[in-house]
Design an enzyme around this catalytic site. Structure first.
Site, PDB file in Angstrom:
ATOM      1  N   ASP A  64      -6.899  -2.616  -7.417  1.00  0.00           N
ATOM      2  CA  ASP A  64      -7.474  -3.278  -6.245  1.00  0.00           C
ATOM      3  C   ASP A  64      -7.720  -4.738  -6.565  1.00  0.00           C
ATOM      4  O   ASP A  64      -7.896  -5.098  -7.736  1.00  0.00           O
ATOM      5  CB  ASP A  64      -8.784  -2.609  -5.820  1.00  0.00           C
ATOM      6  CG  ASP A  64      -9.084  -2.924  -4.372  1.00  0.00           C
ATOM      7  OD1 ASP A  64      -8.527  -2.258  -3.492  1.00  0.00           O
ATOM      8  OD2 ASP A  64      -9.841  -3.875  -4.121  1.00  0.00           O
ATOM      9  N   ARG A  78      -6.822  11.748  -5.468  1.00  0.00           N
ATOM     10  CA  ARG A  78      -8.102  11.060  -5.251  1.00  0.00           C
ATOM     11  C   ARG A  78      -9.255  12.070  -5.228  1.00  0.00           C
ATOM     12  O   ARG A  78     -10.332  11.804  -5.771  1.00  0.00           O
ATOM     13  CB  ARG A  78      -8.044  10.296  -3.935  1.00  0.00           C
ATOM     14  CG  ARG A  78      -9.252   9.434  -3.657  1.00  0.00           C
ATOM     15  CD  ARG A  78      -9.098   8.896  -2.243  1.00  0.00           C
ATOM     16  NE  ARG A  78     -10.088   7.938  -1.856  1.00  0.00           N
ATOM     17  CZ  ARG A  78     -11.302   8.240  -1.445  1.00  0.00           C
ATOM     18  NH1 ARG A  78     -11.706   9.496  -1.437  1.00  0.00           N
ATOM     19  NH2 ARG A  78     -12.130   7.284  -1.070  1.00  0.00           N
ATOM     20  N   ARG A 137       0.828  -1.222   0.000  1.00  0.00           N
ATOM     21  CA  ARG A 137       0.000   0.000   0.000  1.00  0.00           C
ATOM     22  C   ARG A 137       0.855   1.263   0.000  1.00  0.00           C
ATOM     23  O   ARG A 137       0.470   2.265   0.615  1.00  0.00           O
ATOM     24  CB  ARG A 137      -0.961   0.019   1.207  1.00  0.00           C
ATOM     25  CG  ARG A 137      -1.985  -1.094   1.217  1.00  0.00           C
ATOM     26  CD  ARG A 137      -3.174  -0.704   0.365  1.00  0.00           C
ATOM     27  NE  ARG A 137      -4.137  -1.796   0.334  1.00  0.00           N
ATOM     28  CZ  ARG A 137      -5.313  -1.794   0.958  1.00  0.00           C
ATOM     29  NH1 ARG A 137      -5.682  -0.733   1.636  1.00  0.00           N
ATOM     30  NH2 ARG A 137      -6.109  -2.817   0.861  1.00  0.00           N
ATOM     31  N   TYR A 177     -14.839 -11.959  -0.190  1.00  0.00           N
ATOM     32  CA  TYR A 177     -15.561 -10.710  -0.461  1.00  0.00           C
ATOM     33  C   TYR A 177     -16.849 -10.973  -1.239  1.00  0.00           C
ATOM     34  O   TYR A 177     -17.870 -10.324  -1.024  1.00  0.00           O
ATOM     35  CB  TYR A 177     -14.658  -9.731  -1.216  1.00  0.00           C
ATOM     36  CG  TYR A 177     -13.647  -9.063  -0.320  1.00  0.00           C
ATOM     37  CD1 TYR A 177     -14.025  -8.034   0.538  1.00  0.00           C
ATOM     38  CD2 TYR A 177     -12.331  -9.473  -0.296  1.00  0.00           C
ATOM     39  CE1 TYR A 177     -13.107  -7.427   1.381  1.00  0.00           C
ATOM     40  CE2 TYR A 177     -11.398  -8.874   0.545  1.00  0.00           C
ATOM     41  CZ  TYR A 177     -11.800  -7.856   1.384  1.00  0.00           C
ATOM     42  OH  TYR A 177     -10.899  -7.262   2.231  1.00  0.00           O
ATOM     43  N   ARG A 209      -3.505   6.517   1.173  1.00  0.00           N
ATOM     44  CA  ARG A 209      -4.037   7.679   1.892  1.00  0.00           C
ATOM     45  C   ARG A 209      -3.089   8.333   2.879  1.00  0.00           C
ATOM     46  O   ARG A 209      -3.356   9.454   3.319  1.00  0.00           O
ATOM     47  CB  ARG A 209      -5.341   7.275   2.612  1.00  0.00           C
ATOM     48  CG  ARG A 209      -6.504   7.171   1.661  1.00  0.00           C
ATOM     49  CD  ARG A 209      -7.756   6.684   2.360  1.00  0.00           C
ATOM     50  NE  ARG A 209      -7.588   5.308   2.767  1.00  0.00           N
ATOM     51  CZ  ARG A 209      -8.597   4.498   3.104  1.00  0.00           C
ATOM     52  NH1 ARG A 209      -9.832   4.949   3.098  1.00  0.00           N
ATOM     53  NH2 ARG A 209      -8.363   3.257   3.453  1.00  0.00           N
TER      54      ARG A 209
HETATM   55  O1  CP3 Z   1       0.085  -1.690  -2.443  1.00  0.00           O
HETATM   56  C1  CP3 Z   1      -0.233  -0.761  -3.224  1.00  0.00           C
HETATM   57  O2  CP3 Z   1       0.229   0.405  -3.121  1.00  0.00           O
HETATM   58  C2  CP3 Z   1      -1.116  -1.069  -4.425  1.00  0.00           C
HETATM   59  C3  CP3 Z   1      -2.468  -0.756  -4.282  1.00  0.00           C
HETATM   60  C4  CP3 Z   1      -3.455  -1.701  -3.612  1.00  0.00           C
HETATM   61  C5  CP3 Z   1      -4.720  -1.251  -3.178  1.00  0.00           C
HETATM   62  N1  CP3 Z   1      -5.450  -2.307  -2.763  1.00  0.00           N
HETATM   63  C6  CP3 Z   1      -5.160   0.147  -3.238  1.00  0.00           C
HETATM   64  C7  CP3 Z   1      -6.286   0.583  -2.391  1.00  0.00           C
HETATM   65  C8  CP3 Z   1      -3.417  -3.069  -3.374  1.00  0.00           C
HETATM   66  C9  CP3 Z   1      -2.276  -4.045  -3.590  1.00  0.00           C
HETATM   67  C10 CP3 Z   1      -4.692  -3.449  -2.843  1.00  0.00           C
HETATM   68  C11 CP3 Z   1      -5.072  -4.834  -2.521  1.00  0.00           C
HETATM   69  C12 CP3 Z   1      -6.250  -5.076  -1.667  1.00  0.00           C
HETATM   70  N2  CP3 Z   1      -7.482  -4.495  -1.723  1.00  0.00           N
HETATM   71  C13 CP3 Z   1      -6.308  -6.074  -0.683  1.00  0.00           C
HETATM   72  C14 CP3 Z   1      -5.210  -7.058  -0.395  1.00  0.00           C
HETATM   73  C15 CP3 Z   1      -4.064  -6.437   0.294  1.00  0.00           C
HETATM   74  C16 CP3 Z   1      -4.152  -6.470   1.770  1.00  0.00           C
HETATM   75  O3  CP3 Z   1      -4.136  -5.378   2.345  1.00  0.00           O
HETATM   76  O4  CP3 Z   1      -4.172  -7.574   2.322  1.00  0.00           O
HETATM   77  C17 CP3 Z   1      -7.576  -6.041  -0.100  1.00  0.00           C
HETATM   78  C18 CP3 Z   1      -8.080  -6.901   1.026  1.00  0.00           C
HETATM   79  C19 CP3 Z   1      -8.318  -5.049  -0.789  1.00  0.00           C
HETATM   80  C20 CP3 Z   1      -9.764  -4.704  -0.605  1.00  0.00           C
HETATM   81  C21 CP3 Z   1      -9.895  -3.276  -0.240  1.00  0.00           C
HETATM   82  N3  CP3 Z   1      -9.740  -2.241  -1.128  1.00  0.00           N
HETATM   83  C22 CP3 Z   1     -10.088  -2.724   1.057  1.00  0.00           C
HETATM   84  C23 CP3 Z   1     -10.318  -3.525   2.318  1.00  0.00           C
HETATM   85  C24 CP3 Z   1     -10.027  -1.328   0.914  1.00  0.00           C
HETATM   86  C25 CP3 Z   1     -10.074  -0.269   1.990  1.00  0.00           C
HETATM   87  C26 CP3 Z   1     -11.419   0.296   2.198  1.00  0.00           C
HETATM   88  C27 CP3 Z   1     -11.359   1.498   3.137  1.00  0.00           C
HETATM   89  O5  CP3 Z   1     -12.128   2.406   2.902  1.00  0.00           O
HETATM   90  O6  CP3 Z   1     -10.521   1.494   4.057  1.00  0.00           O
HETATM   91  C28 CP3 Z   1      -9.813  -1.052  -0.451  1.00  0.00           C
HETATM   92  C29 CP3 Z   1      -9.677   0.286  -1.074  1.00  0.00           C
HETATM   93  C30 CP3 Z   1      -8.295   0.670  -1.411  1.00  0.00           C
HETATM   94  N4  CP3 Z   1      -7.475  -0.084  -2.218  1.00  0.00           N
HETATM   95  C31 CP3 Z   1      -7.610   1.863  -1.046  1.00  0.00           C
HETATM   96  C32 CP3 Z   1      -6.351   1.823  -1.670  1.00  0.00           C
HETATM   97  C33 CP3 Z   1      -5.274   2.864  -1.641  1.00  0.00           C
HETATM   98  C34 CP3 Z   1      -8.178   2.996  -0.221  1.00  0.00           C
HETATM   99  C35 CP3 Z   1      -9.126   3.729  -1.105  1.00  0.00           C
HETATM  100  C36 CP3 Z   1      -9.318   5.168  -0.761  1.00  0.00           C
HETATM  101  O7  CP3 Z   1      -8.583   6.017  -1.287  1.00  0.00           O
HETATM  102  O8  CP3 Z   1     -10.254   5.453   0.001  1.00  0.00           O
END
Ligand code: CP3
Length: 354
Positions: A77, A40, A27, A154, A31
């Site tokens: 994602d 964003r 990640r 999911y 954020r």
């Molecule tokens: O690592 C990186 O920089 C690459 C980007 C990346 C994102 N999601 C961006 C993202 C990667 C590799 C993921 C994978 C992902 N997404 C996983 C597996 C990784 C892990 O952490 O185990 C999972 C479980 C998800 C599902 C998901 N997507 C969740 C639980 C969330 C967060 C929701 C929240 O509001 O907290 C997301 C959204 C997401 N994916 C964000 C980012 C930067 C946040 C979105 C935002 O800007 O609000």
């Protein structure tokens, strides 16, 4: 394509000699960076950001402009595949991902059709191509997918979950239906990673974020077997077979020696494990990626350096280590503390590679 100028990550994943331990952060685009929040806001939503190759490229590169990282990871994602399967992905502010049409029954599962990922998710592959052009060989680009089990979590739960009651109940009551879902997802994930490789990804990562909620028997049956299927599928692909793959089960420390046998080049290790013990238990069969506790970044700089030193020392001398956190960086993290980590890895790790 220009040659890769920094190949530390790829060398470490292949357990070849390096001058310093490569480091990237799960990640790393997200954020905790004010510039990410600004992009964003311009995009209007996370989904718009992820679906725009220009903006996704921009945020992928933001952490590389700040820190001396050894890899870029595609900004996207894991939920793109369920979205391509027609479940209707959206994000509820403060609550995370939600699906409008979760998969709850054997009938729901049997109505799913394998998507053509190139047609359903063109923006992902456009972003990979754009990133390779923009990176111009500076560092390698990592592509990724969720594991079949984690995507199924999911899809069945309809979003995040505290107890995974619905999908685990399905595993006990109708395992055959769950196996049909996982088999379909393994094919889709294989197609998806292969297409990322064909578009220019140089390493791949499989996020099994929720494998750790399973019993040992269920982990083998519902998570590990399908990770192995994805790896085998990629090993048979001309576009993907040269790419090292990192398999990461969060909470799966007790299963790492078994996971070392699925054919992945590397395993991700969460912060609960002692890296040196994992290295001994996996017997040099795989490279290891990890595993600083993300919360260590909330400590003062001197303490972060000490914890980095502890992780490096635990892995010990020689190749096969990719430094990372044990899970994603938290949004409340001070970016300056990420800099402390990255610089400490480069400075302190040279001694382990002489
Ligand atoms: O690592 C990186 O920089 C690459 C980007 C990346 C994102 N999601 C961006 C993202 C990667 C590799 C993921 C994978 C992902 N997404 C996983 C597996 C990784 C892990 O952490 O185990 C999972 C479980 C998800 C599902 C998901 N997507 C969740 C639980 C969330 C967060 C929701 C929240 O509001 O907290 C997301 C959204 C997401 N994916 C964000 C980012 C930067 C946040 C979105 C935002 O800007 O609000």
């Amino acid at each position: 394509m220009p040659p890769l100028r920094n190949d530390r990550l790829l060398r470490a994943l292949r357990r070849e000699a390096v001058d310093r331990t490569p480091v990237w952060i799960m990640r790393q685009a997200g954020r905790y960076l004010p510039e990410y929040r600004a992009t964003r806001a311009r995009a209007g939503s996370f989904l718009n950001l992820m679906r725009s190759p220009e903006l996704a490229t921009e945020v992928t590169l933001q952490p590389l402009a700040r820190f001396d990282l050894d890899a870029a990871i595609l900004f996207s994602d894991i939920l793109t595949i369920p979205d391509a399967l027609g479940l209707g992905l959206h994000f509820v502010e403060g609550e995370g991902p939600r699906f409008e049409r979760p998969v709850r029954s054997a009938a729901d599962i049997d109505a799913l059709r394998l998507p053509d990922v190139e047609r359903a998710l063109p923006y992902v592959f456009d972003t990979v191509r754009m990133l390779r052009r923009e990176l111009a060989g500076r560092v390698p680009l990592i592509g990724f997918s969720g594991s079949p089990w984690t995507l199924a979590c999911y899809m069945v739960e309809g979003g995040g979950s505290d107890d995974f009651r619905l999908i685990k109940s399905l595993a006990y009551t109708d395992p055959a239906a769950l196996h049909r879902l996982l088999a379909l997802l393994a094919e889709a994930v294989g197609d998806y990673l292969e297409a990322q490789a064909a578009a220019g990804a140089q390493a791949l990562m499989l996020f099994d974020t929720w494998g750790g909620v399973l019993s040992t028997a269920a982990y083998r049956e519902f998570s590990l077997a399908y990770q192995a299927r994805v790896v085998a599928r990629l090993a048979a692909s001309a576009a993907a077979r040269e790419l090292p793959l990192i398999a990461f089960t969060k909470g799966g420390g007790q299963w790492l020696p078994e996971q070392a046998g699925i054919g992945a080049a590397a395993l991700g290790v969460d912060w609960t494990q002692e890296l040196g013990a994992v290295r001994a238990a996996t017997g040099g069969r795989v490279a290891l990626q990890g595993n600083l506790d993300p919360i260590a970044l909330f400590a003062p700089p001197q303490r972060i350096r000490a914890e980095v030193a502890r992780v490096l020392d635990s892995y010990g001398r020689g190749p096969g280590h990719v430094f990372n956190l044990g899970h994603g960086v938290l949004q409340q993290t001070d970016p300056e503390h990420v800099r402390v980590l990255v610089d400490a890895v480069h400075e302190l790790s040279a001694a382990y590679h002489v």
